[in-house]
Design an enzyme around this catalytic site. Structure first.
Site, PDB file in Angstrom:
ATOM      1  CB  SER A 106      -0.936  -0.185   1.212  1.00  0.00           C
ATOM      2  OG  SER A 106      -1.723   1.143   1.333  1.00  0.00           O
ATOM      3  CB  THR A 111      -3.505   3.853  -7.650  1.00  0.00           C
ATOM      4  OG1 THR A 111      -3.994   2.912  -6.922  1.00  0.00           O
ATOM      5  CG2 THR A 111      -4.806   4.591  -8.441  1.00  0.00           C
ATOM      6  CG  ASN A 156      -1.770   5.872  -0.542  1.00  0.00           C
ATOM      7  OD1 ASN A 156      -1.634   7.117  -0.697  1.00  0.00           O
ATOM      8  ND2 ASN A 156      -1.829   4.816  -1.511  1.00  0.00           N
ATOM      9  CB  SER A 159      -5.116   3.812   0.626  1.00  0.00           C
ATOM     10  OG  SER A 159      -5.039   2.322   0.492  1.00  0.00           O
TER      11      SER A 159
HETATM   12  N1  LIG Z   1       5.444   8.296 -10.234  1.00  0.00           N
HETATM   13  C1  LIG Z   1       4.869   8.906  -9.132  1.00  0.00           C
HETATM   14  N2  LIG Z   1       5.280  10.086  -9.145  1.00  0.00           N
HETATM   15  C2  LIG Z   1       4.952  10.988  -7.843  1.00  0.00           C
HETATM   16  N3  LIG Z   1       4.195  10.640  -6.944  1.00  0.00           N
HETATM   17  C3  LIG Z   1       3.837   9.291  -6.948  1.00  0.00           C
HETATM   18  C4  LIG Z   1       4.154   8.537  -7.759  1.00  0.00           C
HETATM   19  N4  LIG Z   1       3.634   7.234  -7.592  1.00  0.00           N
HETATM   20  C5  LIG Z   1       3.268   7.493  -6.309  1.00  0.00           C
HETATM   21  N5  LIG Z   1       3.272   8.687  -6.103  1.00  0.00           N
HETATM   22  C6  LIG Z   1       2.663   9.136  -4.767  1.00  0.00           C
HETATM   23  O1  LIG Z   1       2.294   8.086  -3.697  1.00  0.00           O
HETATM   24  C7  LIG Z   1       1.058   8.256  -3.362  1.00  0.00           C
HETATM   25  C8  LIG Z   1       0.491   6.687  -3.303  1.00  0.00           C
HETATM   26  O2  LIG Z   1       0.484   6.136  -4.460  1.00  0.00           O
HETATM   27  P1  LIG Z   1      -0.651   5.174  -5.033  1.00  0.00           P
HETATM   28  O3  LIG Z   1      -2.053   5.674  -4.470  1.00  0.00           O
HETATM   29  O4  LIG Z   1      -0.579   4.850  -6.371  1.00  0.00           O
HETATM   30  O5  LIG Z   1      -0.335   3.921  -4.038  1.00  0.00           O
HETATM   31  P2  LIG Z   1      -0.969   2.472  -4.228  1.00  0.00           P
HETATM   32  O6  LIG Z   1       0.066   1.635  -4.427  1.00  0.00           O
HETATM   33  O7  LIG Z   1      -1.956   2.527  -5.176  1.00  0.00           O
HETATM   34  O8  LIG Z   1      -1.442   2.294  -2.585  1.00  0.00           O
HETATM   35  P3  LIG Z   1      -2.617   1.291  -2.206  1.00  0.00           P
HETATM   36  O9  LIG Z   1      -2.392   0.162  -2.504  1.00  0.00           O
HETATM   37  O10 LIG Z   1      -2.910   1.839  -0.967  1.00  0.00           O
HETATM   38  O11 LIG Z   1      -3.800   1.808  -3.038  1.00  0.00           O
HETATM   39  C9  LIG Z   1       0.184   9.097  -4.308  1.00  0.00           C
HETATM   40  O12 LIG Z   1      -0.830   9.620  -3.878  1.00  0.00           O
HETATM   41  C10 LIG Z   1       1.422   9.929  -4.940  1.00  0.00           C
HETATM   42  O13 LIG Z   1       1.421  11.047  -4.098  1.00  0.00           O
HETATM   43 MG   LIG Z   2      -3.886   2.323  -5.167  1.00  0.00          MG
END
Ligand SMILES: Nc1ncnc2c1ncn2[C@@H]1O[C@H](COP(=O)(O)OP(=O)(O)OP(=O)(O)O)[C@@H](O)[C@H]1O
Ligand SMILES: [Mg+2]
Length: 1045
Positions: A106, A111, A156, A159
């Site tokens: 997470s 995403t 997150n 999330s």
């Molecule tokens: N490539 C990127 N560039 C800039 N910021 C990023 C990038 N990837 C992720 N982030 C930052 O990290 C945060 C968390 O990313 P994300 O929501 O994609 O996580 P996730 O792996 O989908 O988590 P979960 O499993 O909780 O859904 C995002 O809101 C963003 O602020």
């Molecule tokens: Mg996600």
């Protein structure tokens, strides 16, 4: 070239397959170094590792899209766009369905990665009104799903609380047609409770913050989050997240997808009902039979809910507070206790929300789905919750980790399969690699006969006393000797003491680590039961959307059959997903979270190491390197390294494979280092590749120098040749020009010579035909004719007779110039004579006087030029007319020459006084103007001389002879306005009388004789003097200055 260099940069290799040595430390160091440089993407072969930067990086702009569009995957810097491009091209050009599997814990960036992939594909596929609409709809599904399915957790802020698999469908040209979204297990328990510091689903906060006052009133909501029991009571804002703006963005997205305004309102109404359900309070009351029962404490919230959904409040009240039990065709209504009532209420809220979410996904699918019958290619993007290990892990974690276990399985199998297939395809012997196969864990959970999920279902369906303890003891019994299962009981049996494993827990050794699960809530969550009374009450509502969410509430469809359990459903959907994924070409993005504090630039090695371990990255690299660390198509390899052998450089004419063989044979690598496949060259150790690369770099420097040398030589040569050509051209033109001139001159000279000779010859020839003297006679005749013609012309064109006109026609021939000048003079003199003769005697006298003035003063006194314009009048006083001057008139009688007013300078003071001056043929008389009486009468013979200045003043001195009778006081100093006329007339009168002219001195310094002695007079040019009249200044008794202008 730069990008490939970065891949081969030893300090931070872009492809971990090339790590040398391969250890956990070196792998970690490489990731850390790359992260420090801002390179968040790293490859393991064609798997992309993405480390969350927690800051926006400038690497996703349109230029980046352009750079990666149609790129060679290994020839550019590692990037998520490269994998997206590779997948898209493989789908479009090779007709292979693709799936992009994004995994990680997470907050690792799954995403975000899925959105980047989608936006890249949208940017590179073709454009057009219809295609753009589809693309927009696909992209806009994200904000809607995120609003309803994402929440802030401690890990997150955004999330995803559900798993998502989206199939994007394309036609044969690669244009998007639409898509299908599958969602997995929404974490619905969040609706009724969440950990401190977390939030409920975004939609509630967005609705309260961004909904207009009218909308909130319509939904019977209050803006204050604290009013709602289901929302967190602490600060509801997330820093950096604008709920109101997100609400509007979500509404816009719904519009783009195709939701009607009524649908949006219905959706929000159901969300409002969920929120309000949390505020329905129950209280205990005692029934007539003395039993405790629950009832609604505050009916207002219930009434509002019922008015929103069009339901009789008493129906909902009854459903919440009592339960109908059916036994043998009998129905009995039993009242519920307060905890049971709250349980029912929360179950209802959770069910409404999770069903609403399913409805939402289906509704989006209805908009984006492709019409049946079209042939399509599919790209699936999987963004599913990552592996979770909490302090207290429940049913949800168990399900999530099971899903991740399955994904790991597919990853291992497919990576190996792919590798294996490649070796087989290329005809290279394959050495099996040791790797951890997690199918034993998958089997432990999902085995339909004796797996944990099957046991759970069995317990849920079993009649009699059912609770988690019986379930746990069953597991303990079954898996007593399982390597991956542990519990207090099995430990005891193995005589292991572990205080961290509590009695009501079991532990599974997942591929990613050991997780201890608390069995409390397993049965209830697996059953996921909702009292039938509640679903019937919901079905009874008039609200169409809500009603459609509870089809089992229809009394006509009452069935005693229990619905499938949550675990069963999930297992089935995971199996479907796996089947789906197996049928496609996989592309992996493995996300890593660099720190726990969401801080940019912070890399916590321990945290990353844990993820590296459970993501199995080391294994991934090992598998990839099991045979050969590096492989490349012969053509690309030869292109890159052909400069290392003179036999292949600069051009190899044979096949690419032969070229590669010749090249590598020349370089002398050990045969076991290399393997030649059908289309690719395989290199066993990274060291060999680095060596190749080093040699290439050195050779590139040499070649660059060679190219520079050749280029410089070529440039100088061409410039020299150009200059030489120009020089030859210039000299050719110059020589030509010189010769042309010379020729012209020679030609002219030759012609003159020819003319002379011909003339001489002709004259000699014709001489005998002429009489002697004939030429003179002819010449004379011609001469006379010319003169005659000239004179006749002149006669016709005589100039005007005005004496001032001096024009005269020029002589037509040179020989007439002298005669013409003479004629001109004669004509002029004749004109003057004519003029003189027509003058009257007065005019003649006047002109003579003027002539005389000119002789006396021209170029001597500057006053002369001014006097030219003034006619000499002589009589300025009007003696005859003015009776006052009678006496004076008598004095002058007929002898008057000139009468004028002058100013006499006082000899003693230098001041001037007016006097009348009369000049007669004999005398010069000075008279007082008032009395008009002569004061001084001078005989002209008494005047010795006159002195005047050079300037334009009217000053004069009359020097008298010593013998004079009239000038007793000495010389007279006068100032006259008509000085030139006065002196001219005096001169003429004297000349007439004595035939001797006036002695005139034009000087700046002279001496006067006065009775009291001589005085030196100096003329000084000064600005103090008046314009006409001079100023006389006495300087002592013998000096006087005349200031003139
Ligand atoms: N490539 C990127 N560039 C800039 N910021 C990023 C990038 N990837 C992720 N982030 C930052 O990290 C945060 C968390 O990313 P994300 O929501 O994609 O996580 P996730 O792996 O989908 O988590 P979960 O499993 O909780 O859904 C995002 O809101 C963003 O602020
Ligand atoms: Mg996600």
């Amino acid at each position: 070239m730069e990008a490939t260099d970065s891949r081969l940069d030893v300090a931070a290799v872009g492809d971990l397959v090339l790590l040398d040595p391969l250890t956990e430390e070196s792998l970690l160091q490489t990731l850390q170094e790359r992260f420090r440089r801002g390179d968040i993407y790293t490859y393991i072969g064609n798997v992309v590792i993405s480390v969350n930067p927690y800051r926006s990086l400038p690497i996703y702009g349109p230029e980046a899209v352009q750079e990666y569009h149609n790129c060679n995957f290994f020839a550019v810097k590692p990037h998520i766009y490269a994998i997206a491009d590779d997948a898209y091209r493989s789908l479009r050009d090779r007709d292979r369905d693709q799936c992009i599997l994004i995994t990680g814990e997470s907050g690792a960036g799954k995403t975000e990665a899925s959105k980047l992939v989608m936006s890249y594909v949208a940017a590179v596929c073709s454009k057009g009104e219809e295609v753009d609409k589809v693309k927009e709809q696909l992209l806009q599904s994200n904000p809607v799903l995120e609003a309803f399915g994402n929440a802030k957790t401690v890990r997150n802020d955004n999330s995803s609380r559900f798993g998502k698999y989206m199939d994007v469908e394309f036609d044969f040209k690669g244009e998007p047609l639409g898509g299908v979204i599958n969602n997995y297990l929404l974490e619905k328990s969040r609706i009724v409770q969440h950990v401190r510091g977390e939030r409920n689903f975004h939609i509630f906060y967005q609705l309260l913050a961004g909904g207009s006052a009218q909308l909130l009133q319509q939904l019977k909501l209050r803006q204050d989050c604290r009013h709602y029991a289901y929302l967190n009571q602490e600060a509801s804002d997330v820093p950096g997240m604008d709920d109101a703006a997100n609400f509007h963005a979500m509404q816009d997205a719904m519009r783009v997808i195709g939701f009607s305004p009524d649908e949006v309102t219905a959706l929000l109404e159901v969300a409002a009902v969920v929120l309000k359900l949390g505020n329905v309070q129950l209280s205990s009351s005692y029934q007539a039979n003395g039993m405790e029962a629950c009832s609604i404490a505050e009916p207002q919230e219930l009434q509002e809910i019922c008015s929103l959904i069009g339901l009789d409040p008493s129906v909902l009240e009854q459903a919440l507070c009592s339960r109908t039990v059916r036994a043998r065709n009998e129905t009995v209504l039993t009242t519920l206790s307060v905890p049971q009532g709250y349980y029912g209420r929360d179950a209802l809220a959770k069910n409404i929300y999770s069903r609403l979410f399913d409805w939402l996904v289906n509704r989006i699918n209805a908009s984006i789905q492709v019409k049946p019958g079209k042939q399509r290619k599919v790209m699936g993007v999987l963004d599913i919750y990552g592996f979770e290990i909490f302090q207290d892990n429940g049913f949800e974690q168990f399900i999530i980790n099971y899903c991740n276990e399955k994904l790991q399985q597919i990853f291992i199998l497919m990576t190996l399969k792919e590798e294996q297939e490649e070796y087989v395809r290329e005809g290279i012997p394959w050495t099996p690699v040791e790797f951890f196969d997690n199918s034993i864990i998958c089997d432990l959970i999902e085995n339909s006969k004796g797996g944990i999920l099957a046991m759970l279902d069995e317990e849920c369906l079993r009649p009699g006393v059912v609770n988690e303890d019986t379930f746990l003891s069953k597991l303990n019994q079954l898996f007593a000797s399982h390597k991956h299962y542990e519990s207090r009981e099995t430990q005891n049996a193995r005589r292991v003491m572990d205080a961290s494993l509590l009695p009501h827990c079991f532990r599974i050794h997942h591929y990613a680590g050991k997780v201890t699960y608390n069995v409390r809530g397993f049965i209830e969550k697996n059953n996921d039961l909702l009292f039938r009374d509640l679903s019937q009450a919901m079905w009874a509502a008039q609200h169409t959307l809500l009603r459609s969410l509870f089809p089992e509430g229809d009394p006509r469809k009452v069935s005693l059959k229990l619905p499938p359990t949550a675990g069963f459903q999930f297992k089935a959907s995971v199996a479907m997903l796996m089947k789906n994924l197996y049928s496609k070409n996989p592309n992996y993005i493995r996300c890593i979270k660099p720190n726990e504090s969401k801080a940019p630039m912070l890399f916590t090695p321990e945290l990353v190491l844990a993820q590296v371990r459970y993501l199995g990255l080391m294994e991934n690299v090992r598998v990839r390197r099991a045979g050969y660390a590096f492989r490349q198509l012969y053509s690309s390899f030869l292109d890159r390294y052909k400069m290392l052998s003179p036999r292949t450089w600069p051009r190899w004419t044979g096949s690419d494979r032969e070229g590669t063989e010749v090249l590598l044979a020349e370089l002398g690598y050990a045969p076991e280092e290399l393997a030649f496949g059908h289309t690719k060259i395989f290199i066993r150790s990274p060291r060999t590749l680095f060596d190749l690369e080093k040699q290439r770099q050195d050779r590139v420097v040499q070649l660059a120098t060679l190219i520079q040398k050749m280029f410089r030589g070529w440039r100088c040569r061409t410039q020299y040749q150009l200059m030489r050509k120009s020089q030859i051209l210039i000299s050719a033109w110059f020589r030509g020009h010189r010769q042309k001139n010379k020729y012209q001159q020679t030609k002219r000279s030759a012609l003159i010579l020819q003319a002379y000779v011909r003339g001489w010859k002709t004259r000699r020839q014709y001489r005998r035909f002429f009489r002697s003297g004939a030429s003179a006679c002819l010449a004379n005749f011609i001469y006379q004719r010319l003169v005659q013609k000239f004179l006749v012309e002149l006669q016709k064109n005589l100039p005007p007779l005005s004496v001032l006109d001096q024009t005269w026609p020029p002589a037509p021939y040179k020989f007439l110039a002298e005669a013409n000048q003479e004629l001109r003079n004669i004509f002029y003199r004749w004109k003057c004579k004519q003029y003189r003769e027509q003058l009257s005697p007065e005019r003649r006298a006047l002109l003579q006087a003027k002539l005389c003035a000119s002789e006396l003063f021209k170029d001597k006194k500057s006053l002369y030029t001014k006097s030219l314009q003034q006619p000499f009048q002589g009589e300025y006083l009007g003696l005859t007319q003015n009776p006052k001057y009678q006496k004076l008139h008598a004095v002058a009688k007929d002898k008057l020459v000139m009468a004028d007013t002058v100013r006499k300078v006082n000899r003693a003071s230098g001041k001037t006084v007016p006097r009348l001056l009369l000049l007669t043929t004999e005398h010069l008389v000075l008279a007082d103007p008032k009395a008009a009486q002569p004061k001084t009468v001078l005989s002209l013979s008494d005047i010795r001389s006159v002195s005047v200045t050079r300037f334009s003043d009217g000053f004069l001195v009359l020097h008298l002879k010593e013998t004079s009778t009239g000038g007793g006081k000495g010389d007279f100093l006068l100032v006259s306005d008509h000085l030139i006329e006065l002196i001219t007339r005096l001169h003429q009168t004297l000349l007439d009388a004595t035939s001797q002219g006036l002695s005139l001195h034009i000087t700046d310094q002279f001496s006067t004789r006065f009775q009291k002695g001589d005085m030196a007079v100096t003329v000084v040019e000064s600005a103090k003097a008046g314009t006409d009249a001079p100023v006389c200044k006495k300087r002592g008794s013998h000096k006087m200055e005349i200031l003139v202008h």
